[in-house]
Motif scaffolding. Structure first.
Motif, PDB file in Angstrom:
ATOM      1  N   GLY A  96       0.833  -1.199   0.000  1.00  0.00           N
ATOM      2  CA  GLY A  96       0.000   0.000   0.000  1.00  0.00           C
ATOM      3  C   GLY A  96       0.869   1.251   0.000  1.00  0.00           C
ATOM      4  N   HIS A  97       0.351   2.283  -0.596  1.00  0.00           N
ATOM      5  CA  HIS A  97       1.157   3.512  -0.732  1.00  0.00           C
ATOM      6  C   HIS A  97       0.293   4.733  -1.030  1.00  0.00           C
ATOM      7  CE1 HIS A  97       0.755   1.714  -4.797  1.00  0.00           C
ATOM      8  NE2 HIS A  97       0.623   2.969  -5.202  1.00  0.00           N
ATOM      9  N   PHE A  98       0.832   5.909  -0.686  1.00  0.00           N
ATOM     10  CA  PHE A  98       0.408   7.174  -1.288  1.00  0.00           C
ATOM     11  C   PHE A  98       1.292   7.372  -2.511  1.00  0.00           C
ATOM     12  CE2 PHE A  98      -0.891   8.221   3.141  1.00  0.00           C
ATOM     13  CZ  PHE A  98      -2.110   8.842   2.913  1.00  0.00           C
ATOM     14  N   HIS A  99       0.899   8.225  -3.401  1.00  0.00           N
ATOM     15  CA  HIS A  99       1.813   8.604  -4.473  1.00  0.00           C
ATOM     16  C   HIS A  99       2.745   9.703  -3.964  1.00  0.00           C
ATOM     17  CE1 HIS A  99      -1.031   6.847  -7.707  1.00  0.00           C
ATOM     18  NE2 HIS A  99      -0.270   5.927  -7.132  1.00  0.00           N
ATOM     19  N   ALA A 100       4.014   9.623  -4.373  1.00  0.00           N
ATOM     20  CA  ALA A 100       4.999  10.620  -3.949  1.00  0.00           C
ATOM     21  C   ALA A 100       4.548  12.001  -4.437  1.00  0.00           C
ATOM     22  CB  ALA A 100       6.374  10.259  -4.494  1.00  0.00           C
ATOM     23  N   ALA A 105      -3.670  10.505  -9.549  1.00  0.00           N
ATOM     24  CA  ALA A 105      -4.714   9.486  -9.370  1.00  0.00           C
ATOM     25  C   ALA A 105      -4.270   8.155  -9.988  1.00  0.00           C
ATOM     26  CB  ALA A 105      -5.999   9.969 -10.019  1.00  0.00           C
ATOM     27  N   GLU A 106      -5.142   7.163  -9.912  1.00  0.00           N
ATOM     28  CA  GLU A 106      -4.844   5.833 -10.469  1.00  0.00           C
ATOM     29  C   GLU A 106      -6.156   5.095 -10.698  1.00  0.00           C
ATOM     30  OE1 GLU A 106      -1.875   3.802  -8.209  1.00  0.00           O
ATOM     31  OE2 GLU A 106      -1.863   2.034  -9.496  1.00  0.00           O
ATOM     32  N   PHE A 107      -6.169   4.212 -11.688  1.00  0.00           N
ATOM     33  CA  PHE A 107      -7.272   3.264 -11.848  1.00  0.00           C
ATOM     34  C   PHE A 107      -6.807   1.872 -11.417  1.00  0.00           C
ATOM     35  CE2 PHE A 107      -9.409   5.977 -15.174  1.00  0.00           C
ATOM     36  CZ  PHE A 107     -10.662   5.993 -14.588  1.00  0.00           C
ATOM     37  N   ALA A 144      -4.303   7.007  -0.119  1.00  0.00           N
ATOM     38  CA  ALA A 144      -3.464   5.804  -0.055  1.00  0.00           C
ATOM     39  C   ALA A 144      -4.298   4.598  -0.453  1.00  0.00           C
ATOM     40  CB  ALA A 144      -2.913   5.621   1.353  1.00  0.00           C
ATOM     41  N   HIS A 145      -3.675   3.628  -1.121  1.00  0.00           N
ATOM     42  CA  HIS A 145      -4.421   2.466  -1.611  1.00  0.00           C
ATOM     43  C   HIS A 145      -3.681   1.177  -1.315  1.00  0.00           C
ATOM     44  CE1 HIS A 145      -2.461   4.995  -4.615  1.00  0.00           C
ATOM     45  NE2 HIS A 145      -2.065   3.927  -5.282  1.00  0.00           N
ATOM     46  N   ARG A 146      -4.462   0.193  -0.867  1.00  0.00           N
ATOM     47  CA  ARG A 146      -3.933  -1.136  -0.526  1.00  0.00           C
ATOM     48  C   ARG A 146      -4.979  -2.163  -0.922  1.00  0.00           C
ATOM     49  NH1 ARG A 146      -2.034  -2.199   5.479  1.00  0.00           N
ATOM     50  NH2 ARG A 146       0.044  -2.021   4.554  1.00  0.00           N
TER      51      ARG A 146
HETATM   52 ZN    ZN Z   1      -0.590   3.815  -6.721  1.00  0.00          ZN
END
Ligand code: ZN
Ligand code: M6P
Length: 194
Positions: A96-100, A105-107, A144-146
Protein backbone atom coordinates in the motif's frame (compact mmCIF):
# COMPACT_ATOMS: atom_id res chain seq x y z
CA UNK A 1 -5.26 5.34 -52.33
CA UNK A 2 -2.56 5.05 -49.67
CA UNK A 3 -3.29 2.58 -46.89
CA UNK A 4 -1.54 2.12 -43.56
CA UNK A 5 -0.77 -1.45 -42.41
CA UNK A 6 -1.46 -1.80 -38.68
CA UNK A 7 1.14 -3.45 -36.44
CA UNK A 8 0.98 -5.03 -33.01
CA UNK A 9 1.90 -2.73 -30.14
CA UNK A 10 5.70 -2.86 -30.38
CA UNK A 11 6.67 -3.48 -26.79
CA UNK A 12 3.65 -4.71 -24.84
CA UNK A 13 2.32 -7.36 -27.21
CA UNK A 14 -0.79 -8.42 -25.26
CA UNK A 15 -2.69 -8.60 -22.00
CA UNK A 16 -4.57 -11.85 -21.47
CA UNK A 17 -8.04 -10.59 -20.59
CA UNK A 18 -9.72 -13.33 -22.68
CA UNK A 19 -8.25 -16.14 -20.62
CA UNK A 20 -8.80 -13.84 -17.63
CA UNK A 21 -5.31 -14.49 -16.33
CA UNK A 22 -4.34 -10.83 -16.74
CA UNK A 23 -0.81 -11.92 -17.65
CA UNK A 24 1.19 -9.37 -19.62
CA UNK A 25 3.16 -10.61 -22.61
CA UNK A 26 5.92 -8.73 -24.34
CA UNK A 27 9.62 -8.07 -24.34
CA UNK A 28 9.39 -5.03 -22.08
CA UNK A 29 7.36 -6.53 -19.23
CA UNK A 30 9.11 -6.08 -15.89
CA UNK A 31 8.18 -8.40 -13.01
CA UNK A 32 8.61 -7.75 -9.31
CA UNK A 33 8.00 -10.44 -6.67
CA UNK A 34 7.11 -9.64 -3.05
CA UNK A 35 7.66 -12.50 -0.60
CA UNK A 36 6.67 -12.64 3.06
CA UNK A 37 10.34 -11.96 3.76
CA UNK A 38 9.99 -8.64 1.93
CA UNK A 39 6.93 -7.66 3.99
CA UNK A 40 8.47 -7.12 7.43
CA UNK A 41 6.35 -4.73 9.47
CA UNK A 42 3.39 -4.85 7.09
CA UNK A 43 1.14 -7.23 9.05
CA UNK A 44 -0.04 -6.60 12.58
CA UNK A 45 1.23 -9.96 13.85
CA UNK A 46 4.87 -9.36 12.93
CA UNK A 47 6.03 -12.36 14.98
CA UNK A 48 3.60 -14.61 13.06
CA UNK A 49 4.99 -13.28 9.77
CA UNK A 50 8.57 -13.82 10.90
CA UNK A 51 7.73 -17.44 11.77
CA UNK A 52 6.48 -18.20 8.23
CA UNK A 53 8.70 -19.27 5.31
CA UNK A 54 10.23 -15.98 4.06
CA UNK A 55 10.32 -17.31 0.49
CA UNK A 56 6.50 -17.61 0.33
CA UNK A 57 5.27 -15.40 -2.51
CA UNK A 58 2.60 -12.95 -1.37
CA UNK A 59 2.24 -11.17 -4.70
CA UNK A 60 3.80 -10.50 -8.08
CA UNK A 61 3.51 -7.29 -10.07
CA UNK A 62 3.98 -7.23 -13.84
CA UNK A 63 4.54 -3.76 -15.26
CA UNK A 64 4.85 -2.07 -18.59
CA UNK A 65 6.77 1.23 -18.41
CA UNK A 66 6.59 2.81 -21.87
CA UNK A 67 8.44 5.91 -20.65
CA UNK A 68 11.10 6.58 -18.00
CA UNK A 69 10.03 6.76 -14.35
CA UNK A 70 9.20 10.37 -13.50
CA UNK A 71 8.18 11.42 -17.01
CA UNK A 72 5.42 14.03 -16.85
CA UNK A 73 2.34 13.27 -18.91
CA UNK A 74 3.02 9.55 -19.40
CA UNK A 75 1.27 6.46 -18.05
CA UNK A 76 2.33 3.16 -16.52
CA UNK A 77 0.35 -0.09 -16.70
CA UNK A 78 0.50 -3.07 -14.36
CA UNK A 79 -1.16 -6.31 -13.31
CA UNK A 80 -0.84 -7.59 -9.76
CA UNK A 81 -1.32 -11.22 -8.70
CA UNK A 82 -2.06 -11.31 -4.97
CA UNK A 83 -2.10 -14.80 -3.46
CA UNK A 84 -4.71 -16.03 -0.96
CA UNK A 85 -3.49 -16.51 2.59
CA UNK A 86 -3.18 -14.81 5.93
CA UNK A 87 -0.71 -13.85 8.62
CA UNK A 88 -2.23 -14.40 12.05
CA UNK A 89 -5.72 -14.12 10.53
CA UNK A 90 -4.93 -10.91 8.58
CA UNK A 91 -5.38 -11.50 4.87
CA UNK A 92 -2.48 -11.19 2.43
CA UNK A 93 -2.35 -7.65 1.07
CA UNK A 94 -0.16 -5.26 -0.88
CA UNK A 95 2.20 -2.93 0.98
CA UNK A 96 0.00 0.00 0.00
CA UNK A 97 1.16 3.51 -0.73
CA UNK A 98 0.41 7.17 -1.29
CA UNK A 99 1.81 8.60 -4.47
CA UNK A 100 5.00 10.62 -3.95
CA UNK A 101 3.46 13.30 -6.18
CA UNK A 102 0.38 13.47 -3.97
CA UNK A 103 -2.16 14.83 -6.43
CA UNK A 104 -1.86 11.98 -8.94
CA UNK A 105 -4.71 9.49 -9.37
CA UNK A 106 -4.84 5.83 -10.47
CA UNK A 107 -7.27 3.26 -11.85
CA UNK A 108 -7.52 -0.29 -10.46
CA UNK A 109 -9.84 -2.91 -11.95
CA UNK A 110 -10.67 -6.48 -11.00
CA UNK A 111 -9.71 -9.30 -13.36
CA UNK A 112 -9.97 -12.48 -11.28
CA UNK A 113 -10.70 -13.36 -7.67
CA UNK A 114 -12.19 -11.14 -4.99
CA UNK A 115 -11.02 -8.77 -2.34
CA UNK A 116 -11.20 -5.34 -0.77
CA UNK A 117 -9.52 -2.12 -1.81
CA UNK A 118 -8.69 0.04 1.22
CA UNK A 119 -8.70 3.76 0.41
CA UNK A 120 -7.37 6.12 3.08
CA UNK A 121 -7.33 9.91 2.94
CA UNK A 122 -4.52 12.00 4.42
CA UNK A 123 -6.67 12.66 7.51
CA UNK A 124 -6.80 8.83 7.95
CA UNK A 125 -10.52 8.54 7.18
CA UNK A 126 -10.89 5.23 5.39
CA UNK A 127 -13.31 3.29 3.23
CA UNK A 128 -13.26 -0.05 1.44
CA UNK A 129 -14.51 -1.03 -2.01
CA UNK A 130 -15.24 -4.63 -3.05
CA UNK A 131 -13.13 -5.73 -5.99
CA UNK A 132 -14.30 -8.51 -8.30
CA UNK A 133 -13.88 -9.32 -12.01
CA UNK A 134 -14.96 -6.27 -14.00
CA UNK A 135 -15.15 -3.80 -11.09
CA UNK A 136 -13.49 -0.46 -11.81
CA UNK A 137 -11.96 1.66 -9.05
CA UNK A 138 -10.92 5.28 -9.45
CA UNK A 139 -8.37 6.23 -6.81
CA UNK A 140 -8.20 10.04 -6.52
CA UNK A 141 -5.00 11.88 -5.71
CA UNK A 142 -4.04 12.15 -2.01
CA UNK A 143 -5.58 8.74 -1.26
CA UNK A 144 -3.46 5.80 -0.05
CA UNK A 145 -4.42 2.47 -1.61
CA UNK A 146 -3.93 -1.14 -0.53
CA UNK A 147 -5.46 -4.29 -1.99
CA UNK A 148 -6.51 -7.21 0.26
CA UNK A 149 -7.23 -10.74 -0.98
CA UNK A 150 -10.25 -11.97 1.00
CA UNK A 151 -10.90 -14.93 -1.32
CA UNK A 152 -9.50 -18.40 -1.82
CA UNK A 153 -7.91 -17.88 -5.25
CA UNK A 154 -5.30 -15.49 -6.61
CA UNK A 155 -6.67 -11.94 -6.77
CA UNK A 156 -5.63 -10.47 -10.11
CA UNK A 157 -6.12 -6.77 -10.76
CA UNK A 158 -5.00 -4.24 -13.31
CA UNK A 159 -3.65 -0.76 -12.63
CA UNK A 160 -2.88 2.37 -14.63
CA UNK A 161 -1.12 5.36 -13.08
CA UNK A 162 0.84 8.46 -14.12
CA UNK A 163 4.52 7.90 -14.83
CA UNK A 164 5.45 10.81 -12.55
CA UNK A 165 3.35 9.59 -9.57
CA UNK A 166 6.08 7.67 -7.72
CA UNK A 167 5.48 5.60 -4.57
CA UNK A 168 5.57 6.90 -1.01
CA UNK A 169 5.83 3.73 1.11
CA UNK A 170 7.40 5.47 4.12
CA UNK A 171 4.19 7.11 5.35
CA UNK A 172 2.40 3.76 5.44
CA UNK A 173 5.41 2.03 6.97
CA UNK A 174 5.51 4.60 9.78
CA UNK A 175 1.79 5.21 10.36
CA UNK A 176 0.00 2.21 8.82
CA UNK A 177 -3.55 2.19 7.47
CA UNK A 178 -6.36 3.12 9.86
CA UNK A 179 -8.05 -0.26 9.31
CA UNK A 180 -6.92 -3.86 8.81
CA UNK A 181 -8.83 -6.77 7.30
CA UNK A 182 -9.06 -10.08 9.19
CA UNK A 183 -10.80 -13.40 8.74
CA UNK A 184 -13.86 -13.38 10.95
CA UNK A 185 -16.32 -16.17 11.78
CA UNK A 186 -18.78 -14.77 9.22
CA UNK A 187 -16.29 -13.57 6.63
CA UNK A 188 -13.90 -10.63 6.29
CA UNK A 189 -13.92 -8.05 9.09
CA UNK A 190 -12.54 -4.55 8.59
CA UNK A 191 -11.23 -3.55 12.00
CA UNK A 192 -10.37 0.03 12.88
CA UNK A 193 -6.79 0.86 13.82
CA UNK A 194 -7.02 4.63 14.28
ZN1 ZN B 1 -0.59 3.81 -6.72
C1 M6P C 1 -0.50 -1.82 -8.62
C2 M6P C 1 0.08 -0.44 -8.79
C3 M6P C 1 1.59 -0.48 -8.60
C4 M6P C 1 1.93 -1.14 -7.27
C5 M6P C 1 1.29 -2.53 -7.19
C6 M6P C 1 1.52 -3.22 -5.84
O1 M6P C 1 -0.09 -2.63 -9.67
O2 M6P C 1 -0.48 0.43 -7.84
O3 M6P C 1 2.10 0.84 -8.63
O4 M6P C 1 3.33 -1.23 -7.12
O5 M6P C 1 -0.11 -2.39 -7.37
O6 M6P C 1 1.16 -2.39 -4.75
P1 M6P C 1 2.26 -1.88 -3.70
O7 M6P C 1 3.32 -1.15 -4.49
O8 M6P C 1 1.50 -1.00 -2.77
O9 M6P C 1 2.83 -3.08 -3.04
Amino acid sequence: MQTIPPTLAPSLAAVDFDGATGLLHGASVVEDVRTLGDLAGVFEAESARAALDPSTVAYRVQCYFPVADGTEGGLFFGCTFLEPGDVGGEYFMTKGHFHAKRDTAEFYWGIRGEGLLLLMNEDRTIRAERIQPGSLHYIPGRVAHRMVNTGTETLTFGACWPSDAGHDYATIRDEGFSARVFKGPDGPEIRRRD
